[in-house]
Design a protein around this motif. Structure first.
Motif, PDB file in Angstrom:
ATOM      1  N   ALA A   1       0.887  -1.165   0.000  1.00 31.64           N
ATOM      2  CA  ALA A   1       0.000   0.000   0.000  1.00 31.64           C
ATOM      3  C   ALA A   1       0.923   1.213   0.000  1.00 31.64           C
ATOM      4  CB  ALA A   1      -0.888  -0.015   1.236  1.00 31.64           C
ATOM      5  N   LYS A  10      -2.918   0.771  -4.008  1.00 32.49           N
ATOM      6  CA  LYS A  10      -2.834  -0.641  -3.624  1.00 32.49           C
ATOM      7  C   LYS A  10      -2.206  -1.363  -4.818  1.00 32.49           C
ATOM      8  CE  LYS A  10      -7.293  -0.066  -2.685  1.00 32.49           C
ATOM      9  NZ  LYS A  10      -7.801   1.187  -2.236  1.00 32.49           N
ATOM     10  N   TYR A  39      -3.322  -2.677  -9.870  1.00 30.81           N
ATOM     11  CA  TYR A  39      -3.432  -1.452  -9.078  1.00 30.81           C
ATOM     12  C   TYR A  39      -4.886  -1.199  -8.695  1.00 30.81           C
ATOM     13  CZ  TYR A  39       1.093  -0.195 -11.208  1.00 30.81           C
ATOM     14  OH  TYR A  39       2.403  -0.177 -11.634  1.00 30.81           O
ATOM     15  N   ASP A  90     -11.586   3.175  -3.485  1.00 34.67           N
ATOM     16  CA  ASP A  90     -12.250   2.112  -2.726  1.00 34.67           C
ATOM     17  C   ASP A  90     -13.453   1.527  -3.462  1.00 34.67           C
ATOM     18  OD1 ASP A  90     -10.412   2.580  -0.773  1.00 34.67           O
ATOM     19  OD2 ASP A  90     -11.752   3.697   0.541  1.00 34.67           O
ATOM     20  N   LEU A 132      -9.059   0.245   1.545  1.00 33.88           N
ATOM     21  CA  LEU A 132      -7.681   0.128   1.999  1.00 33.88           C
ATOM     22  C   LEU A 132      -7.574  -0.845   3.163  1.00 33.88           C
ATOM     23  CD1 LEU A 132      -4.753   1.024   1.750  1.00 33.88           C
ATOM     24  CD2 LEU A 132      -5.292   2.988   3.214  1.00 33.88           C
ATOM     25  N   TYR A 186      -7.904  -4.385   1.919  1.00 31.40           N
ATOM     26  CA  TYR A 186      -6.680  -4.747   1.197  1.00 31.40           C
ATOM     27  C   TYR A 186      -5.565  -5.078   2.188  1.00 31.40           C
ATOM     28  CZ  TYR A 186      -2.485  -4.217  -1.688  1.00 31.40           C
ATOM     29  OH  TYR A 186      -1.285  -4.416  -2.314  1.00 31.40           O
ATOM     30  N   LYS A 187      -5.382  -4.230   3.187  1.00 32.35           N
ATOM     31  CA  LYS A 187      -4.325  -4.477   4.179  1.00 32.35           C
ATOM     32  C   LYS A 187      -4.572  -5.784   4.922  1.00 32.35           C
ATOM     33  CE  LYS A 187      -2.673   0.224   5.068  1.00 32.35           C
ATOM     34  NZ  LYS A 187      -2.589   1.330   6.031  1.00 32.35           N
TER      35      LYS A 187
END
Length: 195
Positions: free
Chosen positions: A104, A113, A137, A141, A146, A149-150
């Protein structure tokens, strides 16, 4: 008496005829109202169907994906980038491959991302200096927040086998590119998970 009788008969005939006319008017009015209600119901159904179809394209699990191995796409990119672009462009894909990097990058707003798959295809002798890469990529959102994704990449390490889902755009959107020995395929990231 004959006059009275005649007036009554005339009145009765007029009442019957008026009643028939009104009945006919009422039938026409009811038919028009029924058609109007049917039109409204049909219009509502069409709107609901369109909204459902639009919602389906926003739900990653309701999209139909073409499944590929990263090695297959990379091998096609080695041999003929233009042919690979024609083969893979404009489709939702689920690509199985080996993770090279997932990050990220907070230097961008919104946060980028980024996922890169390891190059596993072997180049032919004539292309031995060519380097191919599949990179995905997501900048906003729309598909993947995010935080999600994390959470998805938290337990991933380079070398893990992953499934990357996304959309490969058209040739004129630059989904496939080359720069000297480099050949790249760019995917709009929808999500990623361990296989």
């Amino acid at each position: 008496r004959k006059i009275l009788c005649g007036m009554l008969c005339a009145g009765l005939i007029a009442a019957v005829l008026t009643g028939c006319g009104k009945s006919s008017e009422n039938e026409t009015k009811k038919t028009t109202e029924t058609e109007t209600v049917a039109d409204i119901e049909t219009s509502d159904a069409e709107t609901e169907t369109a909204e459902t179809e639009e919602d389906d394209t926003k739900d990653p699990d309701k999209i139909s994906y073409q499944e590929y191995a990263a090695e297959e796409i990379q091998a096609d990119m080695y041999s003929d980038l233009d042919a690979a672009a024609k083969k893979y462009a404009d489709q939702y894909v689920a690509i199985t491959g080996i993770l090279e990097e997932a990050e990220a990058n907070e230097n961008f707003v919104p946060v980028a991302k980024i996922v890169r798959l390891k190059t596993t295809a072997e180049s032919t002798d004539s292309n031995e200096n060519t380097y191919v890469e599949i990179t995905a990529y997501a900048w906003d959102d729309e598909w993947l927040t995010l935080d999600d994704y994390k959470n998805a990449i938290a337990d991933m390490q380079p070398g893990d086998e992953v499934i990357l889902r996304g959309y490969i755009g058209s040739e004129d959107q630059g989904a496939f590119s080359s720069d000297g020995p480099y050949r790249g395929c760019t995917v709009d990231l929808i999500d990623i998970k361990k296989k």
